[in-house]
Design a protein around this motif. Structure first.
Motif, PDB file in Angstrom:
ATOM      1  N   GLY A   3       0.786  -1.221   0.000  1.00  0.00           N
ATOM      2  CA  GLY A   3       0.000   0.000   0.000  1.00  0.00           C
ATOM      3  C   GLY A   3       0.815   1.266   0.000  1.00  0.00           C
ATOM      4  O   GLY A   3       0.374   2.298  -0.529  1.00  0.00           O
ATOM      5  N   THR A   7       0.162   4.444  -2.321  1.00  0.00           N
ATOM      6  CA  THR A   7      -0.142   5.752  -1.735  1.00  0.00           C
ATOM      7  C   THR A   7       0.815   6.824  -2.245  1.00  0.00           C
ATOM      8  O   THR A   7       0.417   7.970  -2.497  1.00  0.00           O
ATOM      9  N   VAL A  16      -6.896   2.807  -3.210  1.00  0.00           N
ATOM     10  CA  VAL A  16      -5.659   2.112  -2.840  1.00  0.00           C
ATOM     11  C   VAL A  16      -5.856   0.597  -2.929  1.00  0.00           C
ATOM     12  O   VAL A  16      -5.062  -0.134  -3.532  1.00  0.00           O
TER      13      VAL A  16
END
Length: 465
Positions: A3, A7, A16
Motif C-alpha cells: 500500500g 499511496t 488504494v
C-alpha cells in the motif's frame, strides 16, 4: 508491492485497495513492479481511458472521486442576490436582510422570501425561506431541527384555576437541557422504533438519549401554556366561543442539535473554498451519500419533535380527563420538497410556518401576548409560507442588559399571567408586537382563532423573572 507504493503514487481511500488488487493481477500476468507502477500512473492521470481494461473498477472509482472533489469546489457566489419578496420590511433589522441577501447569492439558490418576524440567525436568518435545487443546507433548517407548535382545544370552559393549571404543568411537563422524566414515568412512542435509527452510526449513538428525553422540552423560547382559545365564528367543527386550550412550542432536543452540528461540519468540509461570509450556508447535494444521510436524519428529527408534543398533550389531556375537540400542529424549522413553478425544489423554512392554501398553522406571540391559529393562503411569492411567531426585537444578551426584572413582573401581573420559570431574555418586551407582525402578512394567512396564555411554563433563564 504494498500500500505504501500505491499511496506514494497519489491514490487515496478506496482506490488504494483497488489499485493493489489490479496490480496483483498484472503481476500474475508476468509484469514487473516498475511496469505495474507505470501503468498505475497512467490510470491515475487519465482514468477515463481505462474503462475496458483490468483497471476498469479502479478507473471508475477515480472518476467518482474526481466528481466528488469537483462538487466540493463550490461554484462562486453570484455577484448579486436573486430577487426575493419581503413582508414587513419596516420590522426587520438590517442584519437579517444582509443574511438573506447572502443566501440568495448561493449557486444552488432559486427563490426566497423573508417573513416579518425575521431577525439574525446562523447562516439563514430566522424567518428566512429559501428554495434550492438539488441541495439541502443544514443551517438553512437550523439547530433545533423540527422545532414546532401544537394546539389542543378542550371541551371545557376557559376558567381553569391558575393554581390547578400550574400543578398540571409542573407534574406533566419537563423543561431544560438534558432533562427527562424518571425512567418509570417515560412513555414509548412509535418514532423510537423507526428502522432509520439503525441506518447511520450517528443515529444509533443518539437513539438512547432520544428515548430518555422523549416527551420533554428544551430551554430558550420553548413553552407549554394553558389559556383561552377564542373562536369568533363557527369553524373547524366548533361553535363560536371560548374554550380551555393548551399551546406548546418544542423541538427535537439534543438529538436534533447534534444532527445539525454534525452535518454542518460535513457540509463545511465539502465546501472549503466557499466564501467565508457564506460558510454557515454550506450545502449538501441530495444525490450524494452525505446529502441523503442528512435528509434521513432531518426527517427523523422532525418526527421526533412532533412526538414530544404528542406526549405532552397526551399526558395533560388524560390528567384533565378529556379528549380534545381540535388538535393542530406544524413544524417551522425543516426543509420540504416542494413544487415551485415547473420544478421540484427544496424549500427551507428556518423559523417560518408552512402556509399552503387551506393549511392550518400556529403563530404565537410572547408569554403575555396572544397567539393565533391561522389558515394559509398559498402565496406563491412567499413560497407558501408565513411567520413563525412575533420575532425578537432584542437579542438575549441585549434583553438581559436593558430590561428590568421588576418592570417585566408588573407587565405580566397586569395581564394576569402566571409564569413558571422563564427568564428576562424571554420577556414580552424582547419581542415584536404580534399584532404588527400579523398585519404585515394578511395576504399570506387569515386568522381563524386567538389563543391567550394564562399560565406559562418555560425553562429557567439566566435571569429568572
Amino acid at each position: 508491492m504494498n500500500g505504501k507504493h500505491i499511496t506514494k503514487l497519489g491514490f487515496q481511500k478506496k482506490a488504494v485497495g483497488l489499485a493493489l488488487a489490479a496490480a496483483q493481477i498484472r503481476g500474475q500476468a508476468g509484469l514487473g513492479q516498475a511496469e505495474i507502477l507505470g501503468e498505475l500512473r497512467g490510470v491515475l492521470a487519465a482514468p477515463s481511458e481505462y474503462g475496458g481494461s483490468v483497471y476498469a473498477e479502479l478507473a471508475a472509482e477515480l472518476l467518482a472521486q474526481q466528481e466528488q472533489e469537483r462538487r466540493g469546489q463550490s461554484a462562486p457566489l453570484r455577484d448579486s442576490p436573486l430577487p426575493y419578496s419581503v413582508w414587513g420590511a419596516d420590522l426587520i433589522e438590517p442584519g437579517a436582510t444582509a443574511q438573506m441577501d447572502m443566501a440568495m447569492r448561493l449557486p444552488v439558490a432559486r427563490a426566497g422570501a423573508l417573513m416579518p418576524d425575521a431577525h439574525v440567525g446562523y447562516g439563514l436568518p430566522i424567518g428566512g425561506v429559501l428554495a434550492t435545487e438539488g441541495a439541502v443546507i443544514p443551517y438553512g433548517v437550523g439547530v433545533d431541527i423540527g422545532c414546532s407548535m401544537m394546539l389542543s382545544v378542550y371541551p371545557l370552559p376557559a376558567d381553569l384555576k391558575a393554581a390547578e393549571a400550574r400543578q398540571l404543568l409542573l407534574k406533566h411537563t419537563r423543561f431544560g437541557a438534558g432533562v427527562s422524566f424518571e425512567k418509570r414515568e417515560r412513555q414509548d412512542h412509535e418514532v423510537l422504533h423507526d428502522p432509520a435509527w439503525q441506518d447511520q452510526a450517528l443515529l444509533k449513538y443518539l437513539h438512547a438519549k432520544a428515548a430518555e428525553q422523549i416527551g420533554t422540552s428544551g430551554s430558550g423560547n420553548h413553552f407549554a401554556e394553558f389559556g383561552s382559545f377564542r373562536l369568533a365564528q363557527p369553524d373547524l367543527g366548533l361553535e363560536a366561543g371560548e374554550y380551555l386550550a393548551l399551546l406548546t412550542h418544542s423541538g427535537s432536543r439534543g438529538f436534533g442539535a447534534q444532527v445539525a452540528g454534525h452535518f454542518t461540519r460535513v457540509a463545511e468540509q465539502r465546501h472549503k473554498r466557499l466564501d467565508p461570509a457564506a460558510k454557515k450556508l454550506a450545502w449538501l447535494d441530495l444525490d450524494t451519500e452525505e446529502g441523503q444521510a442528512y435528509w434521513q436524519a432531518m426527517t427523523l428529527a422532525g418526527r421526533y419533535a412532533l412526538a414530544n408534543h404528542e406526549q405532552i398533550h397526551g399526558r395533560l389531556a388524560r390528567a384533565l380527563g378529556v379528549t380534545p375537540l381540535l388538535n393542530v400542529s406544524n413544524s417551522h424549522n425543516l426543509a420540504w420538497k416542494q413544487q415551485v413553478g415547473d420544478r421540484e425544489l427544496v424549500v427551507h423554512r428556518k423559523g417560518a410556518t408552512p402556509a399552503e392554501a387551506g393549511r392550518l398553522g400556529l403563530i404565537p406571540g410572547s408569554m403575555a401576548d396572544p397567539g393565533y391559529l391561522v389558515r394559509g393562503r398559498g402565496h406563491a411569492a412567499a413560497l407558501a409560507s408565513a411567520s413563525h411567531g412575533a420575532g425578537r426585537q432584542l437579542g438575549r444578551k441585549a434583553a438581559e442588559r436593558s430590561l428590568v426584572k421588576g418592570d417585566v413582573q408588573r407587565y405580566l401581573e397586569q395581564r394576569g399571567i402566571t409564569l413558571i420559570g422563564g427568564g428576562v431574555d424571554e420577556a414580552p418586551q424582547a419581542y415584536k408586537r404580534i399584532e404588527d407582525v400579523l398585519a404585515r402578512q394578511s395576504d399570506l394567512v387569515e386568522t381563524v382563532g386567538e389563543f391567550m396564555p394564562r399560565v406559562v411554563r418555560m425553562d429557567t433563564g439566566s435571569q429568572d423573572i
